[in-house]
Design a protein around this motif. Structure first.
Motif, PDB file in Angstrom:
ATOM      1  N   ASP A   4       0.821  -1.211   0.000  1.00  0.00           N
ATOM      2  CA  ASP A   4       0.000   0.000   0.000  1.00  0.00           C
ATOM      3  C   ASP A   4       0.856   1.262   0.000  1.00  0.00           C
ATOM      4  OD1 ASP A   4      -2.301  -1.491   0.003  1.00  0.00           O
ATOM      5  OD2 ASP A   4      -2.583  -1.369   2.172  1.00  0.00           O
ATOM      6  N   ASP A   5       2.091   1.159   0.470  1.00  0.00           N
ATOM      7  CA  ASP A   5       3.004   2.299   0.518  1.00  0.00           C
ATOM      8  C   ASP A   5       3.875   2.388  -0.736  1.00  0.00           C
ATOM      9  OD1 ASP A   5       2.204   2.781   3.215  1.00  0.00           O
ATOM     10  OD2 ASP A   5       3.558   1.170   3.843  1.00  0.00           O
ATOM     11  N   CYS A   6       3.641   1.471  -1.687  1.00  0.00           N
ATOM     12  CA  CYS A   6       4.539   1.346  -2.836  1.00  0.00           C
ATOM     13  C   CYS A   6       3.772   1.330  -4.150  1.00  0.00           C
ATOM     14  CB  CYS A   6       5.330   0.042  -2.726  1.00  0.00           C
ATOM     15  SG  CYS A   6       6.351  -0.059  -1.259  1.00  0.00           S
ATOM     16  N   VAL A  28       7.041   0.950 -16.820  1.00  0.00           N
ATOM     17  CA  VAL A  28       6.923   2.391 -16.605  1.00  0.00           C
ATOM     18  C   VAL A  28       6.966   3.114 -17.947  1.00  0.00           C
ATOM     19  CG1 VAL A  28       7.937   2.313 -14.289  1.00  0.00           C
ATOM     20  CG2 VAL A  28       9.423   2.584 -16.273  1.00  0.00           C
ATOM     21  N   ASP A  29       6.519   4.370 -17.943  1.00  0.00           N
ATOM     22  CA  ASP A  29       6.524   5.155 -19.174  1.00  0.00           C
ATOM     23  C   ASP A  29       7.926   5.416 -19.694  1.00  0.00           C
ATOM     24  OD1 ASP A  29       3.776   5.319 -19.223  1.00  0.00           O
ATOM     25  OD2 ASP A  29       3.704   7.263 -18.229  1.00  0.00           O
ATOM     26  N   ASP A  30       8.844   5.775 -18.806  1.00  0.00           N
ATOM     27  CA  ASP A  30      10.202   6.128 -19.210  1.00  0.00           C
ATOM     28  C   ASP A  30      11.225   5.379 -18.355  1.00  0.00           C
ATOM     29  OD1 ASP A  30      12.513   7.247 -20.160  1.00  0.00           O
ATOM     30  OD2 ASP A  30      12.079   9.278 -19.470  1.00  0.00           O
ATOM     31  N   PRO A  31      11.666   4.195 -18.815  1.00  0.00           N
ATOM     32  CA  PRO A  31      12.628   3.405 -18.041  1.00  0.00           C
ATOM     33  C   PRO A  31      13.928   4.152 -17.751  1.00  0.00           C
ATOM     34  CG  PRO A  31      11.698   2.094 -19.809  1.00  0.00           C
ATOM     35  CD  PRO A  31      11.247   3.511 -20.033  1.00  0.00           C
ATOM     36  N   ASN A  32      14.317   5.091 -18.602  1.00  0.00           N
ATOM     37  CA  ASN A  32      15.578   5.810 -18.410  1.00  0.00           C
ATOM     38  C   ASN A  32      15.602   6.629 -17.124  1.00  0.00           C
ATOM     39  OD1 ASN A  32      16.775   4.820 -20.785  1.00  0.00           O
ATOM     40  ND2 ASN A  32      15.618   6.312 -21.987  1.00  0.00           N
ATOM     41  N   VAL A  33      14.434   6.928 -16.579  1.00  0.00           N
ATOM     42  CA  VAL A  33      14.355   7.641 -15.300  1.00  0.00           C
ATOM     43  C   VAL A  33      15.024   6.817 -14.194  1.00  0.00           C
ATOM     44  CG1 VAL A  33      12.714   8.435 -13.526  1.00  0.00           C
ATOM     45  CG2 VAL A  33      12.296   8.938 -15.942  1.00  0.00           C
ATOM     46  N   TYR A  34      15.087   5.502 -14.390  1.00  0.00           N
ATOM     47  CA  TYR A  34      15.588   4.597 -13.351  1.00  0.00           C
ATOM     48  C   TYR A  34      17.042   4.173 -13.565  1.00  0.00           C
ATOM     49  CZ  TYR A  34      10.710   4.635 -12.136  1.00  0.00           C
ATOM     50  OH  TYR A  34       9.446   5.061 -11.773  1.00  0.00           O
ATOM     51  N   GLU A  35      17.770   4.886 -14.421  1.00  0.00           N
ATOM     52  CA  GLU A  35      19.183   4.562 -14.687  1.00  0.00           C
ATOM     53  C   GLU A  35      20.067   4.699 -13.450  1.00  0.00           C
ATOM     54  OE1 GLU A  35      20.201   5.600 -19.276  1.00  0.00           O
ATOM     55  OE2 GLU A  35      19.899   7.300 -17.934  1.00  0.00           O
ATOM     56  N   GLU A  36      19.658   5.516 -12.499  1.00  0.00           N
ATOM     57  CA  GLU A  36      20.457   5.747 -11.285  1.00  0.00           C
ATOM     58  C   GLU A  36      19.851   5.043 -10.067  1.00  0.00           C
ATOM     59  OE1 GLU A  36      23.303   7.572 -11.438  1.00  0.00           O
ATOM     60  OE2 GLU A  36      22.964   7.794 -13.598  1.00  0.00           O
ATOM     61  N   LEU A  37      18.980   4.083 -10.287  1.00  0.00           N
ATOM     62  CA  LEU A  37      18.297   3.398  -9.201  1.00  0.00           C
ATOM     63  C   LEU A  37      19.313   2.767  -8.248  1.00  0.00           C
ATOM     64  CD1 LEU A  37      15.376   2.727  -8.317  1.00  0.00           C
ATOM     65  CD2 LEU A  37      15.590   0.590  -9.597  1.00  0.00           C
ATOM     66  N   LEU A  85       8.715  -6.163  -8.543  1.00  0.00           N
ATOM     67  CA  LEU A  85       9.599  -5.092  -8.071  1.00  0.00           C
ATOM     68  C   LEU A  85       8.754  -3.904  -7.651  1.00  0.00           C
ATOM     69  CD1 LEU A  85      11.989  -5.280 -11.143  1.00  0.00           C
ATOM     70  CD2 LEU A  85      12.451  -6.243  -8.871  1.00  0.00           C
ATOM     71  N   TYR A  86       9.092  -3.315  -6.510  1.00  0.00           N
ATOM     72  CA  TYR A  86       8.336  -2.175  -5.997  1.00  0.00           C
ATOM     73  C   TYR A  86       9.285  -1.056  -5.575  1.00  0.00           C
ATOM     74  CZ  TYR A  86       4.239  -5.220  -5.689  1.00  0.00           C
ATOM     75  OH  TYR A  86       3.202  -6.061  -5.989  1.00  0.00           O
ATOM     76  N   LEU A  87       8.734   0.147  -5.570  1.00  0.00           N
ATOM     77  CA  LEU A  87       9.420   1.319  -5.018  1.00  0.00           C
ATOM     78  C   LEU A  87       8.415   2.081  -4.156  1.00  0.00           C
ATOM     79  CD1 LEU A  87      11.504   2.705  -8.018  1.00  0.00           C
ATOM     80  CD2 LEU A  87      12.366   1.567  -5.971  1.00  0.00           C
ATOM     81  N   ASN A  91       8.803   8.073  -4.043  1.00  0.00           N
ATOM     82  CA  ASN A  91       9.733   8.243  -5.170  1.00  0.00           C
ATOM     83  C   ASN A  91       9.078   8.893  -6.384  1.00  0.00           C
ATOM     84  OD1 ASN A  91      11.311   6.694  -3.462  1.00  0.00           O
ATOM     85  ND2 ASN A  91      12.181   5.478  -5.107  1.00  0.00           N
ATOM     86  N   LEU A  92       7.750   8.848  -6.452  1.00  0.00           N
ATOM     87  CA  LEU A  92       7.047   9.383  -7.618  1.00  0.00           C
ATOM     88  C   LEU A  92       6.952  10.901  -7.555  1.00  0.00           C
ATOM     89  CD1 LEU A  92       4.056   6.917  -8.000  1.00  0.00           C
ATOM     90  CD2 LEU A  92       6.086   7.068  -9.436  1.00  0.00           C
ATOM     91  N   GLU A  93       7.200  11.524  -8.688  1.00  0.00           N
ATOM     92  CA  GLU A  93       6.995  12.967  -8.800  1.00  0.00           C
ATOM     93  C   GLU A  93       5.490  13.223  -8.872  1.00  0.00           C
ATOM     94  OE1 GLU A  93       9.218  15.503  -8.928  1.00  0.00           O
ATOM     95  OE2 GLU A  93      10.803  14.060  -8.495  1.00  0.00           O
TER      96      GLU A  93
END
Length: 194
Positions: A4-6, A28-37, A85-87, A91-93
């Motif tokens: 529920d928190d993710c 996700v819409d833009d996987p490149n956002v997660y390059e620095e995960l 996989l969850y975050l 983390n979401l804008e």
């Protein structure tokens, strides 16, 4: 931390090589956002467990090759195949635009049709390869609504509503009773060409 928190980031599809690397599918819409995960929560036997990422390389659109701290063999990596996989939601804008929304945020929103008024409530959102769909509970039936700008117009986060204009006849498809097959001939007779 609970689901529920993710939000669902994706899932693990397979191993890569023999040193414990994994292939993530990033839904996700833009996987490149997660390059620095730096870390990810992996669902193992119903629990979300934190894992630190040693390296991540986005390849082929939504796929990433990932090395996880402590996963050094193909045997260890194999145990995580098909895991979600969850975050954390933090983390979401935030989305300020009322024509866009995260799928998870509209669950339980009321659907308001421009012609029919209030219809029902969003129960689930399906992210499909061909067409994303909203599942709505309407008069005891599950109705699937395609997500596109011609149908889904705006979201009102304050009032928890989704404003739509459903195509003519969409609700009728779900409300009409299935034909009665009790008088249908046996299977052999149905295919008899004589």
């Amino acid at each position: 931390m609970t689901k529920d928190d993710c939000y669902l980031l994706g899932h693990i599809t397979k191993t890569h090589g023999v040193n414990g690397e994994l292939v993530f599918f990033l839904d996700v819409d833009d996987p490149n956002v997660y390059e620095e995960l730096e870390s990810v929560l992996i669902e193992v036997k119903g629990d979300l467990l934190p894992y630190f990422i040693e390296s991540i390389a986005i390849v082929k659109g939504s796929r990433a090759i990932v090395a996880i701290e402590g996963i050094d063999t193909i045997e260890q990596a194999s145990r995580l195949i098909k895991a979600n996989l969850y975050l954390p939601l933090d983390n979401l804008e935030p989305i300020e635009d009322n024509t866009r929304f995260y799928f998870h945020e509209i669950v339980d929103f009321r659907i308001i049709d421009s012609n029919e008024g209030e219809l029902g409530t969003v129960t689930t959102v399906y992210n499909m390869d061909t067409q994303d769909l909203i599942e709505m509970s309407y008069q005891g039936k599950e109705v699937l609504i395609p997500i596109n700008s011609d149908i889904v117009h705006t979201v009102d986060r304050t009032n928890k509503t989704l404003n739509v204009t459903l195509p003519d006849g969409l609700l009728d498809v779900y409300l009409s009773d299935a034909p009665d097959h009790t008088d249908a001939p046996d299977g052999d007779e149905a295919y008899d060409e004589d």
